[in-house]
Design a protein around this motif. Structure first.
Motif, PDB file in Angstrom:
ATOM      1  N   VAL A 280     -22.499  -0.239 -15.282  1.00 30.52           N
ATOM      2  CA  VAL A 280     -23.939  -0.453 -15.444  1.00 30.52           C
ATOM      3  C   VAL A 280     -24.357  -1.805 -14.880  1.00 30.52           C
ATOM      4  CG1 VAL A 280     -25.670  -0.982 -17.220  1.00 30.52           C
ATOM      5  CG2 VAL A 280     -24.375   1.144 -17.341  1.00 30.52           C
ATOM      6  N   ALA A 281     -23.511  -2.816 -15.064  1.00 34.30           N
ATOM      7  CA  ALA A 281     -23.848  -4.158 -14.597  1.00 34.30           C
ATOM      8  C   ALA A 281     -24.036  -4.194 -13.084  1.00 34.30           C
ATOM      9  CB  ALA A 281     -22.759  -5.138 -15.019  1.00 34.30           C
ATOM     10  N   GLY A 282     -23.174  -3.485 -12.347  1.00 39.53           N
ATOM     11  CA  GLY A 282     -23.337  -3.431 -10.903  1.00 39.53           C
ATOM     12  C   GLY A 282     -24.651  -2.795 -10.502  1.00 39.53           C
ATOM     13  N   LEU A 283     -25.056  -1.774 -11.239  1.00 38.78           N
ATOM     14  CA  LEU A 283     -26.328  -1.104 -10.970  1.00 38.78           C
ATOM     15  C   LEU A 283     -27.501  -2.052 -11.222  1.00 38.78           C
ATOM     16  CD1 LEU A 283     -27.859   1.512 -10.302  1.00 38.78           C
ATOM     17  CD2 LEU A 283     -27.618   2.178 -12.691  1.00 38.78           C
ATOM     18  N   ILE A 284     -27.418  -2.846 -12.303  1.00 41.71           N
ATOM     19  CA  ILE A 284     -28.480  -3.801 -12.611  1.00 41.71           C
ATOM     20  C   ILE A 284     -28.597  -4.851 -11.509  1.00 41.71           C
ATOM     21  CG2 ILE A 284     -29.136  -5.664 -14.182  1.00 41.71           C
ATOM     22  CD1 ILE A 284     -29.758  -2.934 -15.272  1.00 41.71           C
ATOM     23  N   ARG A 299     -36.586   0.446  -1.745  1.00 43.99           N
ATOM     24  CA  ARG A 299     -36.279   0.286  -3.164  1.00 43.99           C
ATOM     25  C   ARG A 299     -35.571   1.509  -3.734  1.00 43.99           C
ATOM     26  NH1 ARG A 299     -40.368  -3.133  -5.939  1.00 43.99           N
ATOM     27  NH2 ARG A 299     -40.882  -1.384  -7.305  1.00 43.99           N
ATOM     28  N   ASN A 300     -35.246   2.491  -2.872  1.00 42.21           N
ATOM     29  CA  ASN A 300     -34.449   3.638  -3.309  1.00 42.21           C
ATOM     30  C   ASN A 300     -32.997   3.408  -2.890  1.00 42.21           C
ATOM     31  OD1 ASN A 300     -36.831   4.786  -4.138  1.00 42.21           O
ATOM     32  ND2 ASN A 300     -36.972   6.220  -2.435  1.00 42.21           N
ATOM     33  N   VAL A 301     -32.105   3.361  -3.869  1.00 42.69           N
ATOM     34  CA  VAL A 301     -30.732   2.945  -3.597  1.00 42.69           C
ATOM     35  C   VAL A 301     -29.739   3.837  -4.331  1.00 42.69           C
ATOM     36  CG1 VAL A 301     -29.038   1.084  -3.944  1.00 42.69           C
ATOM     37  CG2 VAL A 301     -31.368   0.532  -3.213  1.00 42.69           C
ATOM     38  N   ILE A 316     -31.013   4.101  -8.080  1.00 38.41           N
ATOM     39  CA  ILE A 316     -32.199   3.270  -8.277  1.00 38.41           C
ATOM     40  C   ILE A 316     -33.340   3.946  -7.534  1.00 38.41           C
ATOM     41  CG2 ILE A 316     -33.232   1.016  -7.847  1.00 38.41           C
ATOM     42  CD1 ILE A 316     -30.242  -0.016  -7.717  1.00 38.41           C
ATOM     43  N   TYR A 317     -34.392   4.296  -8.265  1.00 40.42           N
ATOM     44  CA  TYR A 317     -35.536   4.979  -7.659  1.00 40.42           C
ATOM     45  C   TYR A 317     -36.759   4.080  -7.787  1.00 40.42           C
ATOM     46  CZ  TYR A 317     -38.957   8.602  -6.555  1.00 40.42           C
ATOM     47  OH  TYR A 317     -39.976   9.326  -5.979  1.00 40.42           O
TER      48      TYR A 317
END
Length: 708
Positions: A280-284, A299-301, A316-317
């Motif tokens: 989760v931290a990497g996603l944040i 911003r879509n990743v 990330i949407y």
């Protein structure tokens, strides 16, 4: 000077990112420290990674910790579940409802299973129960759906039940009573009774772990929390003792699966919040980079965190990480809001083997010990890391900046043994294995995105972890993604640790609702202040002042005749009829995006099943994207000696490939593939037909459209 330190424990390595902030206002300096993970005593590898990072800064670990704030992505709970090294748990449930966990929910128990298992109906079976029947006790009490006490708690028979399970050696007790989500008095009193009989017993109550309507999912969440409670408590106690010995005096902040930081005391009470928190931290961190700088073109990743053991996939949407209201442990689904990060067994340590006439890769990993064959630590089964060095993608003398010398000959011999039954030599086996693992990773990402209602072609791929740079471009090409980003260059290798240290404090409070439309605004209005006060109280324990908290409201709704519940953002302020209408409209639009046009049926109205408040506050002043290299000329020695590389899919012949020292590159640098950019902790592969460059954040951006 002071330090901001993030530590993430992986299956193979423990990563530490330490940011030194000079007291004179000079530029901050960030270094990565790596140490082998040390199960089951993970705190040993934790301290080892701190020491490695301190050495990179040229200070003693004690000096670093004396002026540091430490943030931690804790995998102890996750590992305990995966390895089935959990506590022996007893369950106290309302009489007549102890079979809830055995009955399960027919459809939901397959929800997160691989498609091939869902398709084989004849092979489907229920999992081993989390709590055996002899450790489940029915409690005489009853609370109604509206919170009234229908039958008082019988404390005498409750004590008898508690003593029976304690006499059978339970190490933790889970308590889940009917309608405790609206009235928790019986659960709290039962906890007091347990602690009267066994003062040191870990007790998990559903009204605090998961105050939601949904008896089964709430009970599973409470049990999972109890399963990992004792090992988590043991680990955090040992870690805090070790940190104190090395001079650390501040509170330890722990990453949660909800996407923010909680303090160590909160993690001890509700350890289920830490399950899956490392990925989760990497996603944040990726969301912060995408939102601030739109690296990669938008911003879509898609995030691909490629470690030694797993590939962790996030989405990330429009700059916001995708969430889901439930998590899972095997076939058990439970209520804990989490960022939607999915893991598959694919990474640098994935073992390559042949079965009959088929070459297979993963999901089993060589782990930290013995590790890949090329590490020379006794490993005999070849891995993806062995394949990469044999093909020429890794410089055997520069792995981890030269800290590890890879044995290419041993790796090739091991690969040749695996490939021999298929008529393949070592290099051919390596090329085939790399193509297989890239396809497996791409398939897993494609499945994740399509299940979320997204098209991969609308996304950039952020590849991080030790293997993100190696696999990123090949995965993205197969998906049809538009670009690949290796975030902030060498920091990508410890990106999850970096994301932890840049994260905000986050506390979530929720309340069960059972409202049918038209919703009464007064019922909604009286819940928001209560939830926000509870959030503020918990954040105050983390040292967050009330005026620093940002509140974010969410409502969870469903169509009355349909089963899917969807959480949507809810506006602030006082609610009236118009506010309720806007909440319903937001739900309908999101439901249609997720499940398809016309999929919802509003004929008999809507149900409001829960309200949630997320409170966030900035703990660290670390800003993602502000630590990249400056512009200017590329250092004269940035171009290293070209290396022969075998690129799979191009005939199996070695091709001379340009190699660059990533540390010497500057903003504005560009190169066409084929090329390799080497950093001390990660290697970035730029295939044929692509163009790579260094952007203002220091990220390597690979444009795949050059090959179109």
């Amino acid at each position: 000077m002071r330090f901001i330190v993030g530590v993430d424990i992986g299956g193979t390595f423990t990563d530490c990112v330490a940011l030194k902030v000079p007291g004179d206002g000079g530029a901050p300096v960030v270094k990565i420290g790596k140490s082998s993970s040390t199960p089951p005593d993970f705190q040993t590898g934790f301290i080892g990674s701190l020491r490695a990072a301190a050495e990179m800064h040229g200070v003693a670990v004690e000096d670093m910790l004396a002026s540091a704030q430490v943030y931690h992505g804790c995998t102890v709970g996750t590992n305990a579940l995966v390895e089935h090294k959990t506590a022996r748990v007893g369950l106290l449930a309302s009489r007549g409802h102890t079979d809830t966990i055995f009955i399960m929910k027919a459809g939901n128990r397959l929800k997160y299973q691989p498609a091939i298992e869902i398709a084989h109906v004849a092979k489907q079976k229920k999992p081993v129960p989390l709590v055996p029947k002899l450790l489940c006790e029915g409690i005489d009490e009853r609370i109604t759906f509206d919170g009234r006490v229908f039958t008082a708690l019988n404390e005498d028979t409750a004590r008898e039940s508690i003593r029976r399970i304690i006499d059978q050696g339970v190490e933790a007790v889970a308590i889940s009573l009917l309608w405790s989500s609206v009235n928790d008095t019986h659960e709290k009193r039962l906890r007091e009774l347990v602690r009267e009989i066994a003062p040191d017993m870990f007790v998990s109550i559903s009204s605090e772990v998961s105050p939601r309507v949904g008896e089964y999912e709430r009970t599973i969440a409470t049990i999972v929390n109890a399963l990992i409670g004792p090992p988590m408590r043991f680990y955090l106690d040992a870690l805090e003792i070790d940190l104190k010995k090395h001079g650390y005096t501040q509170s330890l902040q722990i990453m949660s699966c909800t996407g923010g930081l909680i303090d160590a005391d909160h993690a001890r009470e509700v350890p289920v919040l830490t399950v899956g928190s490392g990925p989760v931290a990497g996603l944040i961190g990726a969301a912060s980079l995408a939102k601030a700088a739109e690296v990669g073109g938008g911003r879509n990743v898609i995030t691909a965190d490629v470690g030694g053991t797993t590939l962790d996939i996030g989405t990330i949407y429009d700059g916001t990480p995708v969430r889901r209201p439930t998590a899972s442990y095997g076939q058990y689904e439970y209520f804990v809001p989490t960022l939607d990060v999915r893991s598959v067994g694919a990474g640098g340590g994935s073992i390559i083997r042949s079965e009959g006439a088929v070459l297979k890769v993963g999901p089993h990993s060589a782990g930290a010990r013995p590790g890949p064959v090329c590490f020379g630590r006794g490993g005999s089964e070849p891995t993806i890391t062995d394949a990469a060095v044999v093909l020429g993608f890794f410089d055997p003398t520069y792995f981890f900046g030269g800290k590890i010398t890879l044995d290419t000959a041993a790796a090739e011999a091991a690969l040749a043994r695996v490939g021999a039954p298929l008529g393949l030599d070592g290099k051919q086996t390596a090329a085939a294995a790399l193509q297989i693992i890239d396809s497996q990773m791409a398939d897993a990402i494609w499945l994740t995105l399509t299940q979320q209602g997204h098209d991969p072609r609308d996304f950039a791929l952020y590849g991080f972890g030790g293997g993100g740079g190696l696999h990123g471009a090949s995965i993205a090409r197969e998906l049809g993604a538009r670009s690949v980003v290796i975030p902030m260059g060498d920091l990508a290798a410890g990106w999850s640790a970096f994301g932890i240290s840049a994260s905000e404090a986050l506390v979530t409070e929720q309340t069960a609702m059972s409202l049918s439309s038209p919703f009464d605004p007064d019922e909604i209005n009286k819940r928001w202040p209560v939830l926000e006060a509870r959030v503020a109280e918990k954040l105050a324990k983390q040292g967050v002042p009330a005026d620093a908290i940002e509140f974010h409201r969410f409502g969870e709704l469903r169509y009355q005749l349909q089963i899917n519940q969807v959480a949507v953002s809810a506006e602030g302020g006082v609610y009236d009829a118009a506010s309720v209408e806007r909440l319903v409209a937001t739900f309908e639009a999101e439901y249609e995006r997720l499940y398809g046009k016309g999929s919802g049926f509003a004929g008999v109205g809507f149900g409001l099943t829960s309200l949630q408040v997320h409170g966030t506050a900035k703990l660290s002043d670390l800003r993602v994207g502000e630590l990249g290299p400056q512009g200017g000329d590329v250092a004269s020695d940035a171009a290293k000696k070209p290396r022969d590389v075998i690129w799979y899919g191009r005939g199996g012949k070695a091709e001379s490939t340009a190699v660059y020292d990533g540390a010497q590159l500057r903003v504005g640098f560009k190169t066409a593939g084929p090329a390799i950019i080497e950093y001390p902790d990660t290697t970035v592969v730029v295939p044929h037909g692509c163009e790579a460059g260094i952007d203002p954040t220091g990220s390597v951006v690979i444009d795949l459209r050059a090959s179109a």
